[in-house]
Motif scaffolding. Structure first.
Motif, short mmCIF file in Angstrom:
data_model
loop_
_atom_site.label_atom_id
_atom_site.label_comp_id
_atom_site.label_asym_id
_atom_site.label_seq_id
_atom_site.Cartn_x
_atom_site.Cartn_y
_atom_site.Cartn_z
N VAL B 75 37.18 45.68 45.80
CA VAL B 75 38.02 44.71 45.08
C VAL B 75 38.79 43.83 46.06
O VAL B 75 38.99 42.64 45.81
CB VAL B 75 39.00 45.46 44.14
CG1 VAL B 75 40.04 44.51 43.56
CG2 VAL B 75 38.24 46.14 43.03
N GLN B 76 39.21 44.42 47.19
CA GLN B 76 40.06 43.67 48.12
C GLN B 76 39.28 42.92 49.20
O GLN B 76 39.86 42.38 50.12
CB GLN B 76 41.08 44.63 48.73
CG GLN B 76 41.98 45.22 47.62
CD GLN B 76 43.07 46.12 48.12
OE1 GLN B 76 43.13 46.44 49.30
NE2 GLN B 76 43.95 46.54 47.21
N LYS B 120 33.22 42.93 30.51
CA LYS B 120 34.14 41.90 31.00
C LYS B 120 34.62 42.28 32.40
O LYS B 120 34.66 43.47 32.73
CB LYS B 120 35.39 41.85 30.10
CG LYS B 120 35.18 41.15 28.79
CD LYS B 120 36.51 41.07 28.06
CE LYS B 120 36.33 40.41 26.72
NZ LYS B 120 37.53 40.51 25.90
N ARG B 122 37.40 43.24 35.12
CA ARG B 122 38.75 43.81 35.09
C ARG B 122 39.68 42.96 35.97
O ARG B 122 40.85 42.76 35.64
CB ARG B 122 38.70 45.26 35.63
CG ARG B 122 40.05 45.95 35.71
CD ARG B 122 39.93 47.38 36.24
NE ARG B 122 39.18 48.25 35.34
CZ ARG B 122 39.69 48.84 34.26
NH1 ARG B 122 40.96 48.66 33.94
NH2 ARG B 122 38.94 49.62 33.51
N TYR B 123 39.13 42.48 37.08
CA TYR B 123 39.93 41.73 38.06
C TYR B 123 39.67 40.24 37.92
O TYR B 123 38.69 39.82 37.32
CB TYR B 123 39.61 42.22 39.48
CG TYR B 123 40.12 43.62 39.70
CD1 TYR B 123 41.44 43.86 40.06
CD2 TYR B 123 39.29 44.72 39.46
CE1 TYR B 123 41.92 45.15 40.22
CE2 TYR B 123 39.77 46.02 39.61
CZ TYR B 123 41.09 46.22 40.00
OH TYR B 123 41.57 47.50 40.14
N LYS B 124 40.58 39.46 38.53
CA LYS B 124 40.45 38.00 38.45
C LYS B 124 39.35 37.51 39.39
O LYS B 124 38.73 36.49 39.15
CB LYS B 124 41.77 37.33 38.83
CG LYS B 124 42.82 37.50 37.74
CD LYS B 124 44.04 36.65 38.07
CE LYS B 124 45.28 37.28 37.47
NZ LYS B 124 46.33 37.61 38.43
N MET B 157 28.39 43.01 37.93
CA MET B 157 29.57 43.19 38.79
C MET B 157 30.33 41.88 39.03
O MET B 157 31.23 41.83 39.87
CB MET B 157 29.17 43.82 40.13
CG MET B 157 28.49 45.18 40.02
SD MET B 157 29.31 46.36 38.92
CE MET B 157 30.67 46.86 39.93
#
Ligand SMILES: Cc1cc2nc3c(=O)[nH]c(=O)nc-3n(C[C@H](O)[C@H](O)[C@H](O)COP(=O)(O)O)c2cc1C
Lengths: 225, 191
Positions: B75-76, B120, B122-124, B157
């Motif tokens: 994610v990061q 959908k 989860r993160y922007k 993803m």
């Protein structure tokens, strides 16, 4: 001697799974044609110390190999990948092996059966690389609607699944491949898309409520601002 | 760029290891920050298929091991590169085990993408993806399946960019450097 079918369950769920429910139905049908059936859960056998040898000897004893597995990221779950790597390496190293037929059933969460096609291609490549005769694959969308329950308990909702598996069993017992008709019947959706969306919206919330997490479903624990 | 490299090479796979080294070198030369996860030395349990990461501890896998750190790093990151032996047209076990642990980073809820149902985000934002496959023999069927799989994964993803390349085990090291550079350039990681 009766033919032997070996059912491999690829779901990592420890108890019941949709993969197992569908596989069990097919194995029972094959028994009606005097085919002996054995079932192995990959997640269990590969945890055992001598599990891989047990798995390989079961494969070497079978005439019909059935893999029933969920779709994980458009492909095989890790545990199935591990099993395929081990089985294939073993078969390539052996000189004299039987060439059983292999068929695969793949069930996805999403309702469109075609989302399973990449996984079925992977299973076909595995069969070809490992001296199995590829007898075809069945793609089942919306596996969550079966929700690990026995197929015989589900009534009209699964009529096409039942017809598909009946046709498959009869063809396989006859030494043939999965018929086109069985593939088409299995791919028919259970519910319309809009209903699937509604089930989804509520289903996850209901499950989360059990853990008091219904307000946290959209959390972003790893977000950096 | 923050780059995460998932090294799926096994101890006896010198070629994939060499590829990873070339990636790291090239990335560092161009001032990227690179985190490497050596998958065969990292204990990551297989996904249990329980969906606890959606309904029990949303966004976090119920298994407390390096699989959690992996999801966080993905994610990061701005770019995630994986290097995997192509097995039967898919990822190898070591890599697939890691990828299966990434479903916490998407939402359980649905949306339609190109007329199909998917989850959908989860993160922007999500990282770009480069999926590298290695093969000992030039089998087009396997390459096609692998590349199609990478494309399908990118939909699920929410990868804004996805690139895949399959390298043959006998390719000369010199050519490799150029190909690595090209694919990194396409991903915007080198100039
Ligand atoms: C890690 C993981 C990845 C998944 N990936 C997909 C996917 O790419 N497409 C899909 O339609 N369903 C996906 N699913 C959903 C499962 O395929 C679905 O829930 C299936 O019915 C489970 O079958 P089982 O009960 O036999 O395990 C995924 C589930 C998990 C846990």
């Amino acid at each position: 001697m009766n033919k032997r079918a070996l059912l491999l369950i690829g779901s990592p769920k420890p108890a019941s799974s949709t993969s197992e429910a569908v596989g069990d139905y097919l194995l029972d049908k094959l028994r009606q044609y005097d085919i002996e059936g054995e079932k192995i859960k990959l997640i269990q056998i590969l945890k055992q110390e001598d599990g891989i040898n047990e798995l390989i000897s079961a494969i070497n004893n079978c005439d019909i190999l059935i893999l029933s597995s969920p779709l994980y990221l458009d492909s095989a779950p890790a545990i199935v990948t591990k099993a395929m790597e081990l089985i294939s390496n073993d078969r390539i190293a052996r000189e004299h092996i039987k060439r059983p037929i292999m068929l695969a059933i793949c069930n996805s969460g999403f309702p469109e059966a075609h989302q399973n096609h990449t996984a079925l291609s992977i299973y076909r490549h595995f069969a070809n690389a490992s001296s199995f005769e590829w007898a075809g694959g069945l793609a089942l969308g919306g596996g969550g609607s079966i929700d690990s329950r026995p197929i015989n308990s589900l009534g009209g909702m699964v009529r096409n699944v039942v017809k598909s598996l009946d046709l498959t069993a009869s063809a396989i017992a006859d030494g043939k491949h999965i018929p086109e008709e069985a593939i088409k019947l299995m791919a028919k959706p259970f519910v319309p898309h809009w209903l699937y969306f509604i089930f989804g919206q509520f289903g996850w919330r209901i499950q989360a409520k059990k853990y008091g997490a219904q307000k946290n479903l959209n959390d972003r624990p790893y977000e950096v601002n | 760029m923050q780059v995460l490299l998932l090294n799926g090479s096994s101890k006896d796979d010198a070629f994939s290891q060499q590829l990873c080294d070339i990636f790291v070198n090239e990335l560092e030369k161009h001032d990227n920050k690179v985190e490497v996860i050596e998958l065969c030395d990292t204990r990551i349990e297989s996904c249990l298929g329980c969906f606890g990461c959606w309904v029990k501890t949303p966004g976090i896998c119920v298994i407390n091991d390096a699989g959690r750190d992996l999801a966080k790093s993905v994610v990061q990151s701005d770019l995630v590169i994986s290097v995997s032996l192509v097995t039967f047209g898919g990822y190898s076990y070591e890599v697939k085990k890691a990828l299966d642990r990434l479903i916490p980073i998407i939402s359980p809820f649905f949306k339609k993408i190109n007329g199909e149902v998917h989850h959908k985000p989860r993160y922007k934002r999500y990282p770009k993806v480069i999926s590298i496959g290695t093969l000992t023999e030039n089998k087009q069927e396997l390459i096609d399946t692998f590349q199609y799989l990478v494309k399908r994964n990118a939909i699920n993803m929410h990868s804004p960019v996805y690139l895949s390349r399959v390298f043959l085990n006998n390719e000369a090291a010199q050519g490799l450097g150029q190909e690595v550079f090209e694919v990194l350039k396409e991903a915007g990681a080198v100039k």
